[in-house]
Design a protein around this motif. Structure first.
Motif, short mmCIF file in Angstrom:
data_model
loop_
_atom_site.label_atom_id
_atom_site.label_comp_id
_atom_site.label_asym_id
_atom_site.label_seq_id
_atom_site.Cartn_x
_atom_site.Cartn_y
_atom_site.Cartn_z
N SER A 215 0.82 -1.20 0.00
CA SER A 215 0.00 0.00 0.00
C SER A 215 0.86 1.26 0.00
O SER A 215 1.80 1.36 0.78
CB SER A 215 -0.90 0.01 1.23
N GLY B 279 -0.81 4.04 0.55
CA GLY B 279 -1.71 4.92 1.27
C GLY B 279 -1.64 4.72 2.77
O GLY B 279 -0.68 4.19 3.30
N ARG C 102 -4.68 3.66 4.72
CA ARG C 102 -5.65 2.72 5.25
C ARG C 102 -5.16 1.31 4.97
O ARG C 102 -5.36 0.77 3.87
CB ARG C 102 -7.02 2.96 4.63
N GLU D 15 -7.69 -2.48 5.54
CA GLU D 15 -8.76 -2.82 4.61
C GLU D 15 -8.16 -3.18 3.26
O GLU D 15 -7.19 -2.55 2.83
CB GLU D 15 -9.72 -1.63 4.43
N GLY E 202 -7.41 -0.57 0.63
CA GLY E 202 -6.32 0.35 0.85
C GLY E 202 -5.01 -0.06 0.18
O GLY E 202 -4.02 0.66 0.28
N TYR E 203 -5.04 -1.18 -0.53
CA TYR E 203 -3.83 -1.72 -1.13
C TYR E 203 -3.81 -1.54 -2.63
O TYR E 203 -4.84 -1.71 -3.31
CB TYR E 203 -3.66 -3.18 -0.74
#
Length: 122
Positions: free
Chosen positions: A98, A100, A102, A105, A108-109
């Protein structure tokens, strides 16, 4: 980013396995890494993750205290040490990366590897 998971196999209940996920194609140290799993007939679920910036780890309640995530930025590899395995841990395990924030979840990847099968016998 290409991700290659390995280390799956057959273990007895109470045993251990260590999964590895090797990454290539992008600066690994700037990516948070996660592990997910999917058992037959079930949805994919979060197992654990490690944040790239702080090294903080996150775990699903079902594996907390038994599984440990670590990373080696020099080797571009993330590990999932699985101890005290249970038959309900049987699933295909996927690593993901990821860019990001998050990371508990699956949405988020950004990047996913092929899974590796883990089977735990009772």
């Amino acid at each position: 980013v290409q991700l290659q998971a390995s280390g799956g196999g057959l273990a007895q209940a109470g045993g251990s396995l260590r999964l590895s996920c090797a990454a290539s194609g992008r600066t690994f140290s700037s990516l948070s890494m996660g592990w997910f799993r999917q058992a037959p007939g079930k949805e994919r679920e979060f197992v654990g993750a490690i944040r790239w910036s702080s090294g903080r780890t996150y775990y699903a309640d079902s594996v907390k205290g038994r599984f440990t995530i670590s990373r080696d930025n020099d080797r571009n590899t993330v590990y999932l040490q699985m101890n005290s395995l249970k038959p309900e841990d049987t699933a295909v395990y996927y690593c993901a990366a990821s860019a990001g924030v998050r990371i508990t979840e699956d949405w988020g990847y950004n990047y996913w590897g092929r899974g590796t099968q883990v089977t735990v016998s009772s």
